[in-house]
Design a protein around this motif. Structure first.
Motif, mmCIF file in Angstrom:
data_model
loop_
_atom_site.group_PDB
_atom_site.id
_atom_site.type_symbol
_atom_site.label_atom_id
_atom_site.label_comp_id
_atom_site.label_asym_id
_atom_site.label_seq_id
_atom_site.Cartn_x
_atom_site.Cartn_y
_atom_site.Cartn_z
ATOM 1 N N PRO A 43 0.848 -0.831 -0.225
ATOM 2 C CA PRO A 43 0.207 -0.002 0.030
ATOM 3 C C PRO A 43 0.836 1.470 -0.369
ATOM 4 O O PRO A 43 1.494 1.181 0.874
ATOM 5 C CB PRO A 43 -0.645 -0.132 1.562
ATOM 6 C CG PRO A 43 -0.843 -1.322 1.741
ATOM 7 C CD PRO A 43 0.847 -1.807 0.863
ATOM 8 N N LEU A 44 0.888 2.657 -1.184
ATOM 9 C CA LEU A 44 1.373 3.608 -1.466
ATOM 10 C C LEU A 44 0.743 4.903 -1.389
ATOM 11 O O LEU A 44 -0.388 4.899 -2.148
ATOM 12 C CB LEU A 44 2.334 3.075 -3.039
ATOM 13 C CG LEU A 44 3.329 4.698 -3.088
ATOM 14 C CD1 LEU A 44 4.282 4.602 -2.302
ATOM 15 C CD2 LEU A 44 3.834 4.354 -4.241
ATOM 16 N N GLY A 45 1.165 5.213 -0.093
ATOM 17 C CA GLY A 45 0.122 6.881 -0.818
ATOM 18 C C GLY A 45 1.431 7.154 0.555
ATOM 19 O O GLY A 45 2.235 7.833 1.034
ATOM 20 N N ASP A 46 -0.008 8.587 0.893
ATOM 21 C CA ASP A 46 0.581 9.474 1.924
ATOM 22 C C ASP A 46 0.135 9.353 3.412
ATOM 23 O O ASP A 46 -0.611 8.041 4.124
ATOM 24 C CB ASP A 46 -0.235 10.575 1.338
ATOM 25 C CG ASP A 46 -1.170 11.213 0.766
ATOM 26 O OD1 ASP A 46 -2.193 10.239 1.569
ATOM 27 O OD2 ASP A 46 -1.434 11.742 0.186
ATOM 28 N N SER A 47 -0.959 10.177 4.329
ATOM 29 C CA SER A 47 -1.260 9.864 5.567
ATOM 30 C C SER A 47 -3.160 9.297 5.187
ATOM 31 O O SER A 47 -2.880 8.264 6.187
ATOM 32 C CB SER A 47 -2.088 11.208 6.110
ATOM 33 O OG SER A 47 -2.363 11.873 5.716
ATOM 34 N N ILE A 48 -3.370 9.400 4.643
ATOM 35 C CA ILE A 48 -4.727 8.333 3.305
ATOM 36 C C ILE A 48 -5.122 7.078 3.600
ATOM 37 O O ILE A 48 -5.762 5.883 4.207
ATOM 38 C CB ILE A 48 -5.333 8.892 2.504
ATOM 39 C CG1 ILE A 48 -5.925 10.379 2.941
ATOM 40 C CG2 ILE A 48 -6.385 7.648 2.056
ATOM 41 C CD1 ILE A 48 -6.379 11.044 2.084
ATOM 42 N N THR A 49 -3.434 6.489 3.499
ATOM 43 C CA THR A 49 -2.588 5.199 3.553
ATOM 44 C C THR A 49 -1.950 4.629 4.939
ATOM 45 O O THR A 49 -2.046 4.236 5.205
ATOM 46 C CB THR A 49 -2.109 5.239 2.440
ATOM 47 O OG1 THR A 49 -2.150 4.769 1.239
ATOM 48 C CG2 THR A 49 -1.402 3.430 2.133
ATOM 49 N N VAL A 118 2.699 -6.358 -6.048
ATOM 50 C CA VAL A 118 1.252 -5.612 -6.489
ATOM 51 C C VAL A 118 1.791 -4.273 -6.157
ATOM 52 O O VAL A 118 2.096 -4.624 -4.242
ATOM 53 C CB VAL A 118 -0.335 -6.119 -5.923
ATOM 54 C CG1 VAL A 118 -1.313 -4.933 -6.011
ATOM 55 C CG2 VAL A 118 -0.270 -7.896 -6.431
ATOM 56 N N VAL A 119 1.199 -3.148 -6.052
ATOM 57 C CA VAL A 119 1.049 -1.921 -5.676
ATOM 58 C C VAL A 119 -0.221 -1.917 -5.819
ATOM 59 O O VAL A 119 -0.778 -1.519 -6.487
ATOM 60 C CB VAL A 119 2.121 -1.044 -6.033
ATOM 61 C CG1 VAL A 119 2.116 0.379 -6.022
ATOM 62 C CG2 VAL A 119 3.454 -1.532 -5.850
ATOM 63 N N LEU A 120 -1.025 -1.049 -4.601
ATOM 64 C CA LEU A 120 -1.791 -0.432 -4.370
ATOM 65 C C LEU A 120 -1.507 0.915 -3.644
ATOM 66 O O LEU A 120 -0.533 1.658 -3.035
ATOM 67 C CB LEU A 120 -2.827 -0.807 -2.995
ATOM 68 C CG LEU A 120 -2.884 -2.306 -3.154
ATOM 69 C CD1 LEU A 120 -4.080 -2.089 -1.745
ATOM 70 C CD2 LEU A 120 -4.239 -2.910 -4.061
ATOM 71 N N VAL A 157 -0.123 -2.952 -10.685
ATOM 72 C CA VAL A 157 -0.250 -1.331 -10.378
ATOM 73 C C VAL A 157 -1.658 -1.268 -10.061
ATOM 74 O O VAL A 157 -2.401 -1.563 -11.410
ATOM 75 C CB VAL A 157 0.717 -0.562 -10.620
ATOM 76 C CG1 VAL A 157 0.297 0.898 -10.607
ATOM 77 C CG2 VAL A 157 1.808 -0.982 -11.346
ATOM 78 N N ILE A 158 -2.523 -0.885 -9.464
ATOM 79 C CA ILE A 158 -3.691 -0.507 -8.867
ATOM 80 C C ILE A 158 -3.664 1.063 -8.130
ATOM 81 O O ILE A 158 -3.108 1.006 -7.183
ATOM 82 C CB ILE A 158 -4.380 -1.370 -7.933
ATOM 83 C CG1 ILE A 158 -4.328 -3.154 -8.328
ATOM 84 C CG2 ILE A 158 -5.919 -1.536 -7.575
ATOM 85 C CD1 ILE A 158 -4.892 -3.607 -7.280
ATOM 86 N N PRO A 197 0.210 -4.530 -15.971
ATOM 87 C CA PRO A 197 -1.074 -4.168 -16.029
ATOM 88 C C PRO A 197 -1.349 -3.112 -14.690
ATOM 89 O O PRO A 197 -0.845 -3.335 -14.301
ATOM 90 C CB PRO A 197 -2.393 -4.879 -16.096
ATOM 91 C CG PRO A 197 -1.665 -5.936 -15.185
ATOM 92 C CD PRO A 197 0.191 -5.903 -15.367
ATOM 93 N N ILE A 198 -2.521 -1.795 -15.699
ATOM 94 C CA ILE A 198 -2.378 -0.455 -14.223
ATOM 95 C C ILE A 198 -4.403 -0.526 -14.603
ATOM 96 O O ILE A 198 -4.535 -0.901 -15.141
ATOM 97 C CB ILE A 198 -1.971 0.844 -15.136
ATOM 98 C CG1 ILE A 198 -0.645 0.550 -14.729
ATOM 99 C CG2 ILE A 198 -2.614 1.781 -14.224
ATOM 100 C CD1 ILE A 198 0.017 1.608 -15.510
ATOM 101 N N VAL A 199 -5.131 -1.275 -13.131
ATOM 102 C CA VAL A 199 -6.036 -1.252 -12.764
ATOM 103 C C VAL A 199 -5.954 -0.451 -12.156
ATOM 104 O O VAL A 199 -5.862 0.710 -10.671
ATOM 105 C CB VAL A 199 -6.006 -1.960 -12.188
ATOM 106 C CG1 VAL A 199 -8.007 -2.369 -11.894
ATOM 107 C CG2 VAL A 199 -6.656 -3.650 -13.058
ATOM 108 N N VAL A 200 -6.733 0.683 -12.774
ATOM 109 C CA VAL A 200 -7.627 1.830 -11.874
ATOM 110 C C VAL A 200 -9.285 1.660 -11.126
ATOM 111 O O VAL A 200 -9.814 1.239 -11.359
ATOM 112 C CB VAL A 200 -8.294 3.122 -12.838
ATOM 113 C CG1 VAL A 200 -8.856 4.432 -12.236
ATOM 114 C CG2 VAL A 200 -7.050 3.886 -13.456
ATOM 115 N N VAL A 201 -8.992 2.094 -9.490
ATOM 116 C CA VAL A 201 -10.208 2.045 -9.051
ATOM 117 C C VAL A 201 -10.928 3.379 -8.363
ATOM 118 O O VAL A 201 -9.753 4.458 -7.974
ATOM 119 C CB VAL A 201 -9.195 1.404 -7.374
ATOM 120 C CG1 VAL A 201 -10.608 1.441 -6.461
ATOM 121 C CG2 VAL A 201 -9.104 -0.500 -7.744
#
Length: 253
Positions: A43-49, A118-120, A157-158, A197-201
């Motif tokens: 899981p990759l991101g900022d404070s929301i993650t 996998v990267v979210l 990649v998601i 593949p890149i999947v958009v959520v």
């Protein structure tokens, strides 16, 4: 000469048998099959993650309860509570901008340390708050994806359309999120490959800043549940090699 007892004679005869033949007389037990390596999800991101990012705990436990147990959440950061046991490793860095992560080449070290499959990625909220243009944010996304593929050519990649924003100090942020999210589908279509593949959520649609955040930006318990629900089909698809199901649409507030 007196005869040796049978067992003594047998042992003496056995001792005279060459070792290679002796091993052939005793069948070795079959080797146990090696367990499949778990799928490593970052899981990759900022404070929301990551601060605390309790959608991850909900998602983890749902995966476990629905039979998707061969999964390992990875990251150089650990869990921050959330009130239930879960695999809390993550790469959710509070206050970080995705453009800074790209410009400072921070991701390769995290990838090397954790080796994800996998990267979210839910990333860009602080960039939007900083009034960075969507094209610049998407260029950072592209650089990160290139670094992911350098680490693992088959990286799945998601990427999220980020949740809406309505902070008291940024009246323009809501529309800036819309501008970024409206460009993500086209970016993903141009960047996806068969091998990686890149999947958009869509985390934006149906997410209410009034009901699903505690400050107009960060998810509350209801928001964490919504985010987990949106991630789940795409994560299961990545684990099983299927196509994720569509999510319902609604208008955020």
């Amino acid at each position: 000469m007196p005869r040796k007892p049978f067992h003594s004679a047998f042992l003496a005869a056995l001792a005279a048998v060459p070792l290679t033949l002796l091993l052939g007389l005793v069948a070795a037990p079959p080797a146990l099959p090696a367990a499949a390596d778990p799928v490593r999800v970052m899981p990759l991101g900022d404070s929301i993650t990551g601060s605390p990012g309790c959608w991850r705990s909900i998602l983890w436990n749902r995966l476990q309860s629905t039979g998707h147990t061969n999964v390992d959440f990875v990251g150089t950061l650990g869990p921050q509570g959330c009130g239930q046991p879960y695999d809390g490793d993550n790469e959710g860095h509070g206050g970080y901008l995705v453009t800074n992560v790209a410009n400072q080449n921070l991701l390769p070290g995290w990838l090397s340390a954790t080796d994800p499959d996998v990267v979210l990625m839910h990333f860009g909220t602080n960039d939007v708050w900083s009034n960075i243009a969507p094209a610049t944010i998407l260029a950072a996304y592209s650089k990160l994806v290139d670094q992911m593929r350098a680490s693992n050519p088959a990286m799945r990649v998601i990427v999220a359309k980020i949740i809406p924003m309505a902070p008291a100090s940024c009246a323009e942020c809501g529309q800036r999120v819309v501008a970024l999210n409206s460009a993500i589908d086209g970016w993903a279509a141009g960047k996806t490959t068969a091998q990686s593949p890149i999947v958009v959520v869509d985390q934006w649609t149906g997410f209410s800043t009034a009901a699903d955040t505690y400050d107009g930006v960060h998810p509350n318990a209801a928001g964490d549940q919504k985010m987990s629900d949106r991630w789940y089909p795409a994560v299961v698809a990545a684990l099983t090699g299927t196509t994720p199901t569509a999510t319902p649409t609604a208008t955020p507030s």
